[in-house]
Every structure is written in C-alpha cells, then in structure tokens.
Motif scaffolding. Structure first.
Motif, PDB file in Angstrom:
ATOM      1  N   ILE A  76       0.776  -1.570   0.131  1.00 41.12           N
ATOM      2  CA  ILE A  76       0.300   0.243   0.226  1.00 41.12           C
ATOM      3  C   ILE A  76       0.462   1.440  -0.071  1.00 41.12           C
ATOM      4  N   SER A  77       0.192   2.260  -1.299  1.00 38.03           N
ATOM      5  CA  SER A  77       1.247   3.626  -0.849  1.00 38.03           C
ATOM      6  C   SER A  77       1.027   4.447  -0.467  1.00 38.03           C
ATOM      7  N   GLY A  78       1.295   5.852  -0.710  1.00 37.17           N
ATOM      8  CA  GLY A  78       0.333   6.532  -0.357  1.00 37.17           C
ATOM      9  C   GLY A  78      -0.800   7.160  -1.031  1.00 37.17           C
ATOM     10  N   ILE A  79      -1.062   6.865  -2.406  1.00 38.34           N
ATOM     11  CA  ILE A  79      -2.054   6.855  -2.762  1.00 38.34           C
ATOM     12  C   ILE A  79      -3.768   6.545  -1.678  1.00 38.34           C
ATOM     13  N   VAL A  80      -3.657   5.468  -0.789  1.00 35.36           N
ATOM     14  CA  VAL A  80      -4.703   5.367   0.308  1.00 35.36           C
ATOM     15  C   VAL A  80      -5.083   6.021   1.331  1.00 35.36           C
ATOM     16  N   THR A  81      -4.305   7.399   1.033  1.00 35.43           N
ATOM     17  CA  THR A  81      -4.099   8.555   1.734  1.00 35.43           C
ATOM     18  C   THR A  81      -5.150   9.677   1.310  1.00 35.43           C
ATOM     19  N   PHE A  82      -5.564   9.363   0.124  1.00 34.40           N
ATOM     20  CA  PHE A  82      -5.865  10.619  -0.830  1.00 34.40           C
ATOM     21  C   PHE A  82      -7.524  10.729  -0.717  1.00 34.40           C
ATOM     22  N   SER A 110       7.867  16.604  -3.130  1.00 35.41           N
ATOM     23  CA  SER A 110       8.445  14.847  -3.971  1.00 35.41           C
ATOM     24  C   SER A 110       8.227  13.951  -2.961  1.00 35.41           C
ATOM     25  N   ASN A 111       7.842  12.989  -3.330  1.00 36.06           N
ATOM     26  CA  ASN A 111       7.975  12.444  -2.567  1.00 36.06           C
ATOM     27  C   ASN A 111       9.302  11.272  -1.520  1.00 36.06           C
ATOM     28  N   GLU A 112       8.885  10.645  -0.903  1.00 31.83           N
ATOM     29  CA  GLU A 112      11.245  10.333  -0.021  1.00 31.83           C
ATOM     30  C   GLU A 112      10.713   8.980   0.779  1.00 31.83           C
ATOM     31  N   PRO A 113      10.981   8.629   0.778  1.00 35.71           N
ATOM     32  CA  PRO A 113      11.265   7.330   1.825  1.00 35.71           C
ATOM     33  C   PRO A 113      11.139   7.550   3.522  1.00 35.71           C
ATOM     34  N   ALA A 114      10.938   8.980   4.118  1.00 36.27           N
ATOM     35  CA  ALA A 114      10.571   9.132   5.209  1.00 36.27           C
ATOM     36  C   ALA A 114       9.001   9.302   5.273  1.00 36.27           C
ATOM     37  N   TYR A 115       8.342   9.347   4.032  1.00 36.79           N
ATOM     38  CA  TYR A 115       7.231  10.007   4.176  1.00 36.79           C
ATOM     39  C   TYR A 115       6.083   8.386   4.336  1.00 36.79           C
ATOM     40  N   VAL A 116       7.169   6.980   4.158  1.00 34.91           N
ATOM     41  CA  VAL A 116       6.670   6.288   4.737  1.00 34.91           C
ATOM     42  C   VAL A 116       6.097   5.996   5.863  1.00 34.91           C
ATOM     43  N   ARG A 117       6.395   6.404   6.854  1.00 36.91           N
ATOM     44  CA  ARG A 117       5.932   6.722   7.818  1.00 36.91           C
ATOM     45  C   ARG A 117       4.531   6.685   8.195  1.00 36.91           C
ATOM     46  N   ASP A 118       4.300   7.721   7.169  1.00 35.15           N
ATOM     47  CA  ASP A 118       2.520   8.697   6.806  1.00 35.15           C
ATOM     48  C   ASP A 118       1.975   7.300   6.538  1.00 35.15           C
ATOM     49  N   VAL A 119       2.474   6.523   5.782  1.00 34.50           N
ATOM     50  CA  VAL A 119       1.541   5.434   5.238  1.00 34.50           C
ATOM     51  C   VAL A 119       1.089   4.580   5.991  1.00 34.50           C
ATOM     52  N   VAL A 158      -2.618   3.717   7.363  1.00 33.76           N
ATOM     53  CA  VAL A 158      -2.720   2.342   7.641  1.00 33.76           C
ATOM     54  C   VAL A 158      -3.664   1.092   8.695  1.00 33.76           C
ATOM     55  N   ALA A 159      -2.583   1.799   9.882  1.00 32.87           N
ATOM     56  CA  ALA A 159      -3.229   0.932  11.162  1.00 32.87           C
ATOM     57  C   ALA A 159      -3.902   2.003  12.120  1.00 32.87           C
ATOM     58  N   GLU A 160      -4.017   3.203  11.043  1.00 31.10           N
ATOM     59  CA  GLU A 160      -5.284   3.250  12.091  1.00 31.10           C
ATOM     60  C   GLU A 160      -6.810   3.008  10.966  1.00 31.10           C
ATOM     61  N   LEU A 161      -6.435   2.224   9.829  1.00 37.83           N
ATOM     62  CA  LEU A 161      -7.584   1.814   9.121  1.00 37.83           C
ATOM     63  C   LEU A 161      -8.115   0.807   9.980  1.00 37.83           C
ATOM     64  N   LYS A 162      -6.918  -0.243   9.731  1.00 34.56           N
ATOM     65  CA  LYS A 162      -6.861  -1.106  10.447  1.00 34.56           C
ATOM     66  C   LYS A 162      -7.489  -1.223  11.998  1.00 34.56           C
ATOM     67  N   ILE A 166      -5.496  -0.772  14.566  1.00 34.83           N
ATOM     68  CA  ILE A 166      -4.714  -1.083  15.375  1.00 34.83           C
ATOM     69  C   ILE A 166      -3.358   0.256  15.723  1.00 34.83           C
ATOM     70  N   SER A 167      -2.324   0.076  16.104  1.00 33.01           N
ATOM     71  CA  SER A 167      -1.564   0.368  16.435  1.00 33.01           C
ATOM     72  C   SER A 167      -0.081   0.575  15.525  1.00 33.01           C
ATOM     73  N   TYR A 168       0.793   1.825  14.945  1.00 33.02           N
ATOM     74  CA  TYR A 168       1.634   2.345  14.742  1.00 33.02           C
ATOM     75  C   TYR A 168       2.374   1.205  14.625  1.00 33.02           C
ATOM     76  N   GLU A 169       2.934   0.722  15.896  1.00 29.56           N
ATOM     77  CA  GLU A 169       4.210  -0.280  16.415  1.00 29.56           C
ATOM     78  C   GLU A 169       3.542  -1.330  15.771  1.00 29.56           C
ATOM     79  N   GLU A 170       2.854  -1.708  16.050  1.00 28.32           N
ATOM     80  CA  GLU A 170       2.096  -3.338  15.368  1.00 28.32           C
ATOM     81  C   GLU A 170       2.162  -3.515  14.316  1.00 28.32           C
ATOM     82  N   LEU A 171       1.685  -2.555  13.497  1.00 29.07           N
ATOM     83  CA  LEU A 171       2.086  -2.208  11.825  1.00 29.07           C
ATOM     84  C   LEU A 171       2.711  -2.661  11.152  1.00 29.07           C
ATOM     85  N   ARG A 172       4.010  -1.451  11.911  1.00 27.03           N
ATOM     86  CA  ARG A 172       5.053  -1.202  11.476  1.00 27.03           C
ATOM     87  C   ARG A 172       5.418  -3.150  11.504  1.00 27.03           C
ATOM     88  N   ASP A 173       5.454  -3.303  12.898  1.00 25.02           N
ATOM     89  CA  ASP A 173       6.236  -4.714  13.079  1.00 25.02           C
ATOM     90  C   ASP A 173       5.773  -6.289  12.226  1.00 25.02           C
TER      91      ASP A 173
END
Length: 259
Positions: free
Chosen positions: A177-183, A219-228, A232-236, A238-245
């Motif tokens: 899932i990319s940043g499109i999900v936030t659009f 312009s997008n950059e890898p740091a912004y994957v945190r925002d994605v 996604v964690a909020e949609l699911k 769950i916590s960000y930490e669980e989604l990350r892991d």
C-alpha cells in the motif's frame, strides 16, 4: 523494530529538501524509524545504478527488471536479467507487469516482457514485483501460468479490487500500500485495506512519486512511508507499532532477510 519502505526509486529522488544529498534523505528516513529500503529497477539502463546504491548502503537492497511502460527500452533478455539477479544485494525481480491504462497499443509486447521476467524469477528463485493497472484479468492469468508460487512476490502500489488482492494472495503475493490510500478520492482502496489480512500487507512510498497526505504536491521520499504506515494502522484499528512490526516481518520473510 524498524519500518521498511518496500518500494522506492532512490536513483530518481528529487532531493531538493536535502541539498542534493541522498545520504541526507536516507538519514531523514532513519530519523522516522525507517531501517530498510528496496530500491526498484525500472529498466536495464538503471540496473547498474540501483545495484550500486544497494552496494553503497547496508540497509538498501535492489531489484532489477523492466517496467511495462518502459517500451522505449529494449526488451529484457533472459540471460542478462539472470546475470544481474546474481548480485547478492538483488533480492527481487521487477518491477514488471501490465499497464493498459497508459498504453493502449502494445499489450502483446508488455505480456511478452512480463512472461520473460517471471521465467527469470522462477529460475533464480527470487520474488517478483508486480505493477498492474487496468489489466486485472490478464495480469492474474499470466501470474497463474508463470509465477512460482513457492517464491511469491508483491502486488506493488495496489489500487485494485479486493477480489484481485485475494486472488494475488492465493498466488503467494503480498499487497503493498502506497500513499494513494491517503488521497481524498481513495475511499474504495481504504475499504480494501480494511479487509486485507495483516499477514499479507506491506507499505511503500514509490518515491519520488505519490507523496501521501500531508505531503501532497511535494516530491515523495522514503521518510514519508511513516505517514503511510500510520494511516494504514488507523484503518486497521491497530497501533502504528503493530503495523510496523507486522509489515517488516512480512517483507523480511518474503525476501528471506533477517529481522
């Protein structure tokens, strides 16, 4: 645990916010908890560059392949792709696939190139990275016939239906899932993400493209994957930490990398 950007194009980053320094862009990502990056090849002209970046940075890995819209470039040759894939930091083949949205005329050529790359991936036993747009039926049909389901791969920058995602999962593919999900206009995709099993999810930037909210227009950059990942964690629910892991374990399991 760190977060993974499972699909970015480090050789194409604009770097305007980093005084032209890729080192600075990667440091900014690390500061936001991103600890691993897959730098994805789009044609054989940039294959050496993505491999060189993977060699330069311990936490960067590479894929090699030919994008379905890279039709101005020569078709991928089986032996050349196999040679490139032999590099120890090349962990996947792609991005490959079908794009009938932007290209209305060269469907047979796209399919031929897609099959060649799937056969290379099968031979070298590396996962595939799939680009698909407006070509659901043909993409799935070719994957069913030529993808090695014992190895699997990724449906990258996913924007298709839940039914296609589930069909991909049946072929041992992960859904990224990319940043499109936030659009604002991505409500259908958000419903798909809510329904997908966590054990099949990945997150990505596709940088420098498709910057997520709140970075739209930049312009997008890898740091912004945190925002994605946070979105996604909020949609699911769950916590960000669980989604990350979970997404990090998923990526490392697919790519046979240590956590």
């Amino acid at each position: 645990m760190y977060l993974v950007d499972s699909h970015c194009h480090l050789d194409r980053l604009k770097l305007d916010n980093h005084q032209g320094s890729l080192d600075s862009a990667l440091a900014a990502a690390r500061d936001r908890g991103v600890g691993r990056f897959l730098c994805v090849g789009i044609d054989l002209d940039n294959a050496d560059k993505v491999v060189e970046l993977a060699d330069r940075y311990e936490e960067v890995y590479a894929s090699v392949g030919v994008h379905p819209l890279a039709l101005e470039h020569p078709a991928p040759k089986h032996d050349e792709l196999l040679r490139l894939a032999d590099h120890p930091k090349v962990i996947a083949i792609g991005e490959m696939g079908l794009d009938f949205f932007y290209d209305k005329e060269h469907h047979q050529e796209q399919e031929k190139r897609f099959i060649t790359q799937l056969e290379v991936a099968k031979e070298c036993q590396k996962p595939v990275i799939i680009h698909t747009r407006d070509a659901r039926e043909r993409t799935l049909k070719i994957l069913e016939q030529h993808c090695d389901t014992s190895v699997g791969g990724i449906l990258h920058c996913f924007t298709e239906s839940l039914e296609m995602a589930e069909a991909g999962i049946d072929l041992n593919l992960y859904v990224s899932i990319s940043g499109i999900v936030t659009f604002r206009n991505a409500s259908e995709l958000r419903d798909v993400v809510r329904a997908l099993p966590l054990e099949r999810l990945l997150v990505e930037t596709d940088a420098p493209y498709l910057a997520p909210v709140p970075h739209r227009g930049k312009s997008n950059e890898p740091a912004y994957v945190r925002d994605v990942a946070e979105f996604v964690a909020e949609l699911k629910g769950i916590s960000y930490e669980e989604l990350r892991d979970v997404t990090t374990r998923n990526f490392n399991q697919l790519m046979k990398l240590p956590n």
